[in-house]
Structure formats: structure tokens, C-alpha cells
Motif scaffolding. Sequence first.
Motif, mmCIF file in Angstrom:
data_model
loop_
_atom_site.group_PDB
_atom_site.id
_atom_site.type_symbol
_atom_site.label_atom_id
_atom_site.label_comp_id
_atom_site.label_asym_id
_atom_site.label_seq_id
_atom_site.Cartn_x
_atom_site.Cartn_y
_atom_site.Cartn_z
ATOM 1 N N ASP A 7 0.697 -1.175 0.012
ATOM 2 C CA ASP A 7 0.071 0.051 0.008
ATOM 3 C C ASP A 7 0.738 1.304 -0.119
ATOM 4 N N ILE A 8 2.156 1.183 0.433
ATOM 5 C CA ILE A 8 3.109 2.309 0.161
ATOM 6 C C ILE A 8 4.051 2.231 -0.935
ATOM 7 N N TYR A 9 4.626 1.076 -1.223
ATOM 8 C CA TYR A 9 5.579 1.083 -2.362
ATOM 9 C C TYR A 9 5.123 0.213 -3.540
ATOM 10 N N SER A 10 5.040 0.680 -4.673
ATOM 11 C CA SER A 10 4.872 -0.022 -6.058
ATOM 12 C C SER A 10 6.049 -0.860 -6.088
ATOM 13 N N VAL A 11 5.770 -1.982 -7.205
ATOM 14 C CA VAL A 11 6.868 -2.742 -7.631
ATOM 15 C C VAL A 11 7.926 -1.834 -8.097
ATOM 16 N N ALA A 12 7.727 -0.947 -8.974
ATOM 17 C CA ALA A 12 8.589 -0.078 -9.410
ATOM 18 C C ALA A 12 9.478 0.519 -8.309
ATOM 19 N N GLU A 13 8.858 1.002 -7.448
ATOM 20 C CA GLU A 13 9.578 1.871 -6.388
ATOM 21 C C GLU A 13 10.255 1.111 -5.554
ATOM 22 N N SER A 14 9.759 -0.383 -5.343
ATOM 23 C CA SER A 14 10.614 -1.135 -4.467
ATOM 24 C C SER A 14 11.807 -1.620 -5.194
ATOM 25 N N ALA A 15 11.846 -1.619 -6.426
ATOM 26 C CA ALA A 15 13.142 -2.050 -7.226
ATOM 27 C C ALA A 15 14.165 -0.985 -7.082
ATOM 28 N N GLU A 16 13.744 0.305 -6.923
ATOM 29 C CA GLU A 16 14.568 1.505 -6.861
ATOM 30 C C GLU A 16 15.164 1.970 -5.346
ATOM 31 N N LEU A 17 14.283 1.512 -4.579
ATOM 32 C CA LEU A 17 14.621 1.826 -2.961
ATOM 33 C C LEU A 17 14.895 0.618 -2.253
ATOM 34 N N PRO A 18 15.580 0.810 -1.053
ATOM 35 C CA PRO A 18 16.172 2.250 -0.748
ATOM 36 C C PRO A 18 17.594 2.250 -1.450
ATOM 37 N N ALA A 19 18.257 3.207 -1.469
ATOM 38 C CA ALA A 19 19.407 3.541 -1.914
ATOM 39 C C ALA A 19 20.606 2.602 -1.350
ATOM 40 N N GLU A 20 21.517 2.425 -2.427
ATOM 41 C CA GLU A 20 22.630 1.683 -1.677
ATOM 42 C C GLU A 20 23.688 2.937 -1.508
ATOM 43 N N GLU A 21 24.179 3.121 -0.083
ATOM 44 C CA GLU A 21 24.543 4.250 0.422
ATOM 45 C C GLU A 21 26.014 4.199 0.304
ATOM 46 N N PHE A 22 26.591 5.172 -0.198
ATOM 47 C CA PHE A 22 28.160 5.427 -0.166
ATOM 48 C C PHE A 22 28.589 6.408 0.892
ATOM 49 N N HIS A 23 29.192 6.082 1.982
ATOM 50 C CA HIS A 23 29.649 6.916 3.094
ATOM 51 C C HIS A 23 30.973 6.803 3.152
ATOM 52 N N ARG A 24 31.329 8.132 3.959
ATOM 53 C CA ARG A 24 32.584 8.095 4.680
ATOM 54 C C ARG A 24 32.278 7.956 6.148
ATOM 55 N N VAL A 25 32.948 7.139 7.023
ATOM 56 C CA VAL A 25 32.563 6.718 8.169
ATOM 57 C C VAL A 25 33.557 6.988 9.164
#
Length: 433
Positions: A259-277
Motif C-alpha cells: 500500500d506504500i511502495y509499488s513494484v517499481a518503487e521497491s526496485a529502486e528503493l532504498p538507495a545503496e549508500e556510499f559513506h565516509r564513516v
Amino acid sequence: MTRMKNGIKGALAAIMGAGIGLTGVQAQVSGVPDDAARNPDTGVRLAPGFEATVFADGIGRARHMAVSADGWVYAALMRPTEDGFGAVALKDTDGDGKADRTEYFAPGLSGTGMRLHDGALYYGDDTSIVRFSLADGPVPSGAGTVVMDGFPEQRAHAAKSLAFDGEGMLYVNVGAPSNACMTETRVKGSPGARPCPDLELQASVWMLNPDGDDQTFPDDAVRHSTGHRNAVALEWNHQADGLYLVQHGRDQLHQFFPDIYSVAESAELPAEEFHRVDRGDDLGWPFSYYDHRKGSRMVMPEYGGDGDTVSDHGKKPLLGFPGHWAPNGLLFRQTGAWPDGWRTGAFIAFHGSWNRSPVQEGYRIVYVPMDADGTVTGDWVTFADGFAGEDKVTSPRQAEHRPTGLTEGPDGAMYVSSLMSGGRIWRVTHAQD
């Protein structure tokens, strides 16, 4: 170099940062052309000016690698060989870009992490870190010395990727054993646990003394950072003097919250995050995720999020990549052998994920232009692709290859590993090298 014979807690006080301090304007870089064809011999496409050879084939399910000063390539194996060995050593003795010596070692182990440091080879088994001395020759013998054991046994995200900083401290990824810290693992409708028990020991990067023997986790380790689901792509940037990672984002947004995320949105989310830690950082998992389309951290749906509610928990990444590309390798080059523009940025290997539908993506190496201070200076480009094959794949199991590990040789060559189709390593050079 500061040595750490008295344990990590005493050594921490003695560590001083020492960045390389390179300067200069970043040159423009060009990624793989849209109309480029896969090389029939190597099966990959590369950015203009680069070429590759198949360095080794059929070696086993290769993960991370390290290369010695005299050109030996060491690779950890995700599954042991029939004879029970968990790593392979390879050497090109005639200079044709292909290994002609293959030796297996590390009996009884299997894992991901592989690093060289101070005359020893470090192996990240799923539940321990093992050190092999190279004093008696380039191919380790015996079972090695246990540096640290006691890591939690877990079915998911057990990879122990490794990194060394400029002072010799060893960093290890301890991934979260779950998707989103749900009270019932991967059960639709189950809320997120608060507090999250996975954060007690896992979903973190830990620091330890690489010179110690028979140390125990977590008593002999110090937590560096937390809130990252699984950081298989882990690397110290010696130019910017900091630890960087690219983490795997959570799965199943549409499956659990249609009810919140479509199939297309779920394919794109969440981002793979690139960090300095930096030490003490909390990246936000499991309470938040990063939406690269909105440029904000969002409240995780298990914790009351609706896809639009911004979260103040966690850290904004340097970049967010499309979801479920599965980052498994990270490399900052140190030799300076390649042209301007390719010297100070980040190379990231994306492995591809089962949770991306209806169209699979990833299966490539990207390059993020950065300056020597670790600041992103331009848009990322695809450095190499074609690994999955000529046809579109609908599952990672259909892929011919999945890039996993990245490392650099003393001559500036880049090595890329894959665990598919019997295991393969490519050697990538610039045409002018």
C-alpha cells in the motif's frame, strides 16, 4: 608505523592521522559508451582507453583479493574447494596477463575478507579473522594464526570484509543478521524491534589489533561505527585518511508494504549508500533509509514510515545508488599509474541482487570522481559492465558473472573477481601503461 602489541584499547590513544594530501584539478572521465560491444575474449565492456585479460578462470567462488609486491594474487573463496581449501594464490610468471601458477591454501576456512599487511596475509572467515605469515614463501601453509574469533554465527550477512588504516589498525564488517530488525524476521506485518537487538554487536564496523593472537569478539575489539546493515564494500582511503563503505540496503518494501511502495518503487528503493564513516557515526539502519530520488533519509516503514516521512536518524551519504545493485567491492587506487581523473576516486563493484524486479541491474563497476580530500567532484560513470552476459537476466543465478572483489597490483593493474561460472579474475590495465 605505530605497533600495537598491547591491545587495541591502548593503541587507540596513539593513533595520529596522516593524509597523503594530493592536490590538483580533477580531469573529466568517460564511462563505457552505450554502443560498445562486449569483448568476446573477456566478456566485459570497459571505459575508453582500458583493456582487460582473463587472469584466471575456474578457480572457485572468488570474493575479495590482495596482491603482493611481487605479483602474487590472493583470493578468498566463498565455498571451500573439494579438498577443503578456502583461498587461492595465483601468479603470472611470464608476463602475459594470465596466471600460470595456481596454489590453494587456508584449510577449513571460507569467507570474504583478504588483506596484506606487514608481511602477513589476513583472511576474513565468516566467524574469525586469521593471519598467515608469508615469511617462508609466497604461498601460506598450515592453518594460520587466529587473530580474533567469537563473531556471531549467522545465516545472513556473515561476510567479514577487512580494511587497514595508515597506522595499521584493522577494521572488520559485522553485518546485521536481518532485513529490517523486525520482531519476526521477514514476516509481513511484523513491526521493527525497539531497541533493535542486532545493534548490540552487529550492523557495525569494529576495530581490532592485527598483531594479537586468540583475541575474542567483542571483548578485544572496539566499535568504530554502527547503523549499517551490511558493509561488504569496505576500504580505507589513504589519500583522504578515512574509512569508506557502501552498504547493502534492505529488501522487500513492496512485498511487505504494497500500500506504500509499488513494484517499481521497491526496485529502486532504498538507495545503496556510499559513506565516509568516522568513529562514532550512526548511519541510521534499521530506523531509516536513504531515498536518492528525494535526497533525504526516510523513516523505515517497520518503524512507522509511510514513504514520505523524513527521518532525523542517521547520516546522509555521499551518494545514493539505485536499490538492490548489491555493492560488494570498493577500491581507492594508490599507485597513481592511471591517467588524471582516475587516480583519487572510488571504484565500486556491484554484484546484483535477488530482490530487484522486474529488471535486474547492477553487475557493473562504477567510478565516482573524488578529490584527494574525499569530496565527490562529479557524476559517477560506469567503468566496466557486461559481466552478466548478453541477455537480460531476471535472477542473479542467470548471470554469467557477478563482480565482487576489487584490488590493485603494484604495477597499477586492477583485479576484479567473480564467484560465478566456476570463478574468474580479470586483470584491467590502461592502454598506455
